[in-house]
Enzyme design. Structure first.
Site, PDB file in Angstrom:
ATOM      1  N   ASN A   1       0.920  -1.259  -0.052  1.00 34.92           N
ATOM      2  CA  ASN A   1       0.057   0.056  -0.031  1.00 34.92           C
ATOM      3  C   ASN A   1       0.964   1.232   0.084  1.00 34.92           C
ATOM      4  OD1 ASN A   1      -2.811  -1.014   0.065  1.00 34.92           O
ATOM      5  ND2 ASN A   1      -2.491  -1.623   1.997  1.00 34.92           N
TER       6      ASN A   1
ATOM      7  N   CYS B   1      -4.836  -7.310  -3.863  1.00 35.93           N
ATOM      8  CA  CYS B   1      -5.310  -7.100  -2.584  1.00 35.93           C
ATOM      9  C   CYS B   1      -6.216  -8.260  -2.252  1.00 35.93           C
ATOM     10  CB  CYS B   1      -5.856  -5.648  -2.688  1.00 35.93           C
ATOM     11  SG  CYS B   1      -6.883  -5.382  -0.966  1.00 35.93           S
ATOM     12  N   HIS B   2      -6.550  -8.365  -1.120  1.00 33.97           N
ATOM     13  CA  HIS B   2      -7.711  -9.408  -0.745  1.00 33.97           C
ATOM     14  C   HIS B   2      -9.035  -8.770  -0.456  1.00 33.97           C
ATOM     15  CE1 HIS B   2      -5.108  -8.824   2.829  1.00 33.97           C
ATOM     16  NE2 HIS B   2      -6.361  -8.449   3.346  1.00 33.97           N
TER      17      HIS B   2
ATOM     18  N   HIS C   1      -9.295  -0.496  -2.929  1.00 35.57           N
ATOM     19  CA  HIS C   1     -10.302   0.125  -1.941  1.00 35.57           C
ATOM     20  C   HIS C   1     -11.391   0.808  -2.170  1.00 35.57           C
ATOM     21  CE1 HIS C   1      -6.434  -0.666   1.309  1.00 35.57           C
ATOM     22  NE2 HIS C   1      -6.883  -1.592   0.578  1.00 35.57           N
TER      23      HIS C   1
END
Length: 457
Positions: free
Chosen positions: A151, A173-174, A203
């Site tokens: 990040n 990303c998860h 996000h």
């Protein structure tokens, strides 16, 4: 003899994360004889990771070879896949700085690793190191695929595409698969019975479809159930992993936007101007917003990692469970040609037509022997596009600051941040950025270190 893949892990001192990724990789038959090159600047943590990786090999009874390196270029030599997972400046001093300095201005944060002044500063610290990895890759493994788990994901992916466009990269990303699990848990539906399609930016992607497979093979839209459950007070259920973090912000936004966002409520609260407001403690209480959540989480994780690393070192064998990360799936598909679908962050290139061509978009991707191929989405619903653009503004200006070595754009990025702009005036924003640049002096590029106050024209 058939050539075996080489997988290089930069930031291998993140022992537990390395263990999860390598554990996934070694359970894939086509990857089980790979050479695993571990690289970290911390020799103690690198040694711990070497022990853990060696025990994974023995536990699984595979023939993988483990190497360790302190030299990044040597570790990358001949690599087919490069996994990156590091935090420049660590929890101390840099994460602490990103929270404590803004507090002096009355600016409170929850996570501060993606957007806002915390995300801007983290990007400023991180991107130059990612660029150095790209430079070394071009020298010794130009065809390798960079799997980036760092990040601020969108800023990093965008900056790599701008400066090193030939690098084959994906930001991973998860949040998409993780949120699907959370919603399935609220709905009491097995997650494997749910079909979804999500798109946006890291996000701040949204489920454009979220459906339940019926016995007759048809699919039923689950959004009415989610909205009804929230309005009746049944959703969200208490968190299965962190009682400090209820999921109310995202459910509230679902009722306003008509779509559910893929990253957590604690993140989303600071990507918008609606939830953390001076003089409004009622909002913090109503939506259960966990201020200073990331520092608390870091302290807990550091202690947990110490215990886990120690246990791994003592154990003869290590239990290996499949994680929900995409890395091994990508490697297996590229290496064998067996197709898979993942959610990845790449240069948009028209996949989402309502967002800029050059931004970093998060979309479903087909992976096979031809590599990672993002799928076409088209235009997002206008309300989602509008909200996402407020975040892209910050990302774009931060990337422009880095690419052009233009400190002015760091101030501009902070000005455009929705949460920062809702809390601080222009003079405060300028002064806060100056204070952060001074505090991070040892971790940021030289062009950003000038400490004099910049006044508006």
């Amino acid at each position: 003899m058939t050539r075996q893949p080489k997988i290089t892990f930069i930031g291998a001192g993140s022992t537990v994360f390395m263990k999860n990724i390598i554990g996934d990789v070694l359970q894939r038959p086509a990857l089980s004889a790979a050479t695993i090159a571990l690289m970290d600047v911390n020799p103690e943590r690198l040694a711990e990771s070497e022990i853990v990786a060696g025990k994974l090999v023995r536990t699984l009874g595979v023939t993988a070879k483990i190497e360790t390196h302190s030299n990044q270029l040597k570790a990358l030599e001949g690599a087919d896949f490069v996994v990156v997972a590091f935090q420049i400046g660590g929890y101390e001093p840099c994460t602490v700085t990103d929270f404590e300095v803004p507090k002096k201005y009355g600016l409170r944060q929850t996570i501060a690793d993606t957007l806002g002044v915390g995300g801007i500063m983290r990007g400023l610290r991180t991107v130059p190191h990612l660029w150095k990895i790209c430079e070394d890759m071009l020298a010794v493994c130009p065809e390798a695929i960079l799997l980036q788990y760092v990040n601020p994901m969108a800023i990093n992916t965008w900056a790599i595409a701008e400066k090193y466009p030939t690098i084959k990269q994906v930001g991973l990303c998860h949040s998409v698969q993780g949120t699907a699990f959370e919603l399935a848990r609220d709905l009491d539906i097995p997650v494997e019975e749910i079909r979804y399609r999500a798109a946006g930016i890291n996000h701040m992607a949204f489920y454009l479809k979220f459906e339940h497979r019926q016995k007759d093979g048809s699919y039923r839209d689950l959004y009415p159930d989610l909205i009804r459950g929230y309005r009746e007070g049944r959703f969200p259920k208490p968190s299965h992993w962190n009682p400090r973090c209820p999921n109310k912000v995202r459910y509230e936004m679902l009722t306003r936007l008509g779509y559910f966002v893929t990253e957590s409520s604690e993140h989303f609260a600071e990507y918008t101007p609606y939830f953390i407001k001076d003089g409004r403690p009622d909002l913090i209480e109503k939506f259960g917003i966990p201020l200073d959540e990331y520092p608390k989480r870091c302290i807990e994780q550091i202690e947990r990692w110490k215990g886990q690393a120690a246990a791994y070192k003592e154990a003869e064998t290590i239990e290996v469970k499949e994680s929900h990360e995409y890395a091994s799936s990508i490697m297996n598909s590229v290496w064998t040609g067996e197709p898979s679908v993942i959610y990845g962050n790449l240069r948009n290139n028209g996949c989402i037509t309502s967002l800029p061509e050059n931004c970093a978009a998060e979309v479903p991707c087909l992976v096979d022997a031809s590599g990672i191929q993002p799928t076409y989405i088209g235009a997002l619903p206008p309300q989602l596009t509008a909200l996402i653009r407020t975040n892209i503004n910050v990302q774009e200006l931060t990337v422009q600051a880095l690419v052009n070595e233009n400190r002015e754009h760091l101030y501009h990025a902070a000005m455009m941040d929705p949460h920062t702009a809702a809390e601080l005036d222009l003079e405060q924003i300028w002064s806060l950025v100056d204070d952060l640049l001074a505090a991070h002096r040892d971790w940021i590029p030289e062009w950003a270190r000038v400490s004099k106050k910049v006044q508006a024209a």
